[in-house]
Design a protein around this motif. Sequence first.
Motif, short mmCIF file in Angstrom:
data_model
loop_
_atom_site.label_atom_id
_atom_site.label_comp_id
_atom_site.label_asym_id
_atom_site.label_seq_id
_atom_site.Cartn_x
_atom_site.Cartn_y
_atom_site.Cartn_z
N ARG B 37 0.85 -1.17 0.00
CA ARG B 37 0.00 0.00 0.00
C ARG B 37 0.89 1.23 0.00
N GLY B 39 0.59 5.30 0.86
CA GLY B 39 -0.27 6.36 1.40
C GLY B 39 -0.39 7.53 0.44
N SER B 40 -1.35 8.38 0.73
CA SER B 40 -1.55 9.54 -0.15
C SER B 40 -0.35 10.48 -0.08
N ASN B 41 0.44 10.36 0.96
CA ASN B 41 1.64 11.18 1.10
C ASN B 41 2.87 10.52 0.47
N GLY B 42 2.65 9.38 -0.16
CA GLY B 42 3.77 8.70 -0.80
C GLY B 42 4.46 7.68 0.09
N TYR B 43 4.06 7.60 1.34
CA TYR B 43 4.69 6.65 2.27
C TYR B 43 4.40 5.22 1.83
N ARG B 44 5.41 4.37 1.99
CA ARG B 44 5.25 2.96 1.63
C ARG B 44 4.85 2.15 2.85
#
Lengths: 268, 268
Positions: B37, B39-44
């Motif tokens: 997945r 996140g919308s912030n680019g976090y993996r």
Amino acid sequence: MEALRRDWPIQDIAKLAGTTSRTLRHYDDVGLLKPSRVGSNGYRYYDGDALLALQRILLLRELGLGLPAIAEVFRNQTDTVTALGRHLEWLGQEQERLARQMASVSKTIRTVSTGGDPVAEEMFDGFDHTQYKDEVEERWGKDTYARSDAWWRGMGPAEQQVWKARVAGLGRDWIAAATGGVDPGSAGAQDLARRHVAWLTSIPGTPASDDGGDTRGYVLGLADMYVADPRFAANYGGTAGAAFVRDALRIYAGAHLPGAGSGQGKAE
Amino acid sequence: MEALRRDWPIQDIAKLAGTTSRTLRHYDDVGLLKPSRVGSNGYRYYDGDALLALQRILLLRELGLGLPAIAEVFRNQTDTVTALGRHLEWLGQEQERLARQMASVSKTIRTVSTGGDPVAEEMFDGFDHTQYKDEVEERWGKDTYARSDAWWRGMGPAEQQVWKARVAGLGRDWIAAATGGVDPGSAGAQDLARRHVAWLTSIPGTPASDDGGDTRGYVLGLADMYVADPRFAANYGGTAGAAFVRDALRIYAGAHLPGAGSGQGKAE
DNA sequence: GTACGGGTTGACGCTGCGTCAACGTCAAGA
DNA sequence: TCTTGACGTTGACGCAGCGTCAACCCGTAC
């Protein structure tokens, strides 16, 4: 005769020595072998001495020496025999490494082709409760084992994997700390102890997870078991590592885990 | 319980698996392992399945497989056992290579520490006339040997080196041609023959260098000697290679070298 | 508000050249 | 003289697998 001190263009020398002009330019770039003469047009020319040097370089390269090592030899900073001796040692170590790797590969092939799971084999499987069923039942009762086992089986393989990995990571960190020469009472070791207790606390069905359970007694009992039982000790790099874990846990328990009956101390 | 299908940030997974977040991002970059997945912030974020996959990857890496090979296994294009089997073969070859290299290094160390010159050792020393003094005198007379020898000794080491290298380069090219499966009459082989004759012609004191000498007879005589004498044949990769050289020289002589008495044919 | 611990995406570094790319040089033939 | 072709030059990318800044955004805690 004007044949004295002749020199030749880069391509000729490359062919004479059995290499490429690109290599010669590279050696020039890194300062390993400069042309004996450079024309006003920038063309490189090499004489007999340069050829001799080039051949020595290529010989050492064939033996596996790196360009920096060769450069050292050429600057007379290192004796040829010394450099080769060091390299020989290097090669020996590489061979050993390869031998170990081949053994591992062979073992993995056997494991996989007999239907085994190489990941599980490799990982410290200290979390597999069924492995220690008897010990657990004897020390903390059948109920403890049954509840813990049910919880474990209730998870999917992927979730179990996470738990296993967590144990493995904890084990790695313990081993690193134990072999790192730090004190069991040091901040790092105590943080590991905190993580360790947090892990134990998070397993349902154990005395540590019950709000009224004897966490302190459970932890200290386990700590002793790690040292006493080589199967547990193996998870911490052997008896010495296990002893380090035990000492750290004892210190931690003394500072953060109250006696039986009053729940857990500060755990994440 | 919402504990199902949990996932964790990159750092956590890295620690669990005993690697670094940089490695995880690298695997993402090369498409080997994508986060479960983002996140919308680019976090993996990675879940248990991803962890399992990661562990398999790391295991194979530890065994020495390259990332492309691992990717193949993961795309089911190659069986794990097959991939490991290939890798095992690879490792075996590497070990052999190292063993050969160690032997060479040891030999070179011995040569150097007893005062020898490794470059000369390594090079085909087919040009050292003194090595064949008796043969030369017997076949072409004492005068031929003496003049040739004087010319040779009249040069400095660096200049001699160039000549040696020239022979070595010629030898390499002959061997390459002989083992390359081409015909002795082919353009490539004939050009080698031309170079060979040009070389012979350039050595003062030999019948080939005299304007009125029997170049043809000299060349053909040498050609036979290359095959007959294993010490010469060694310069061309053994008797088979020497036979190739002889055949090529015979063809060349037939086309370009007239009979005794009329100087040389076209030689550079 | 700010500090701090993480997250992100580039981009360079390491080994030893192979391999274009874009462009000067030089000797030889038309 | 112009052309051709072989060879020279200096960049610069590519490869394996990440380590290691760098510059900048995010989220939480004080």
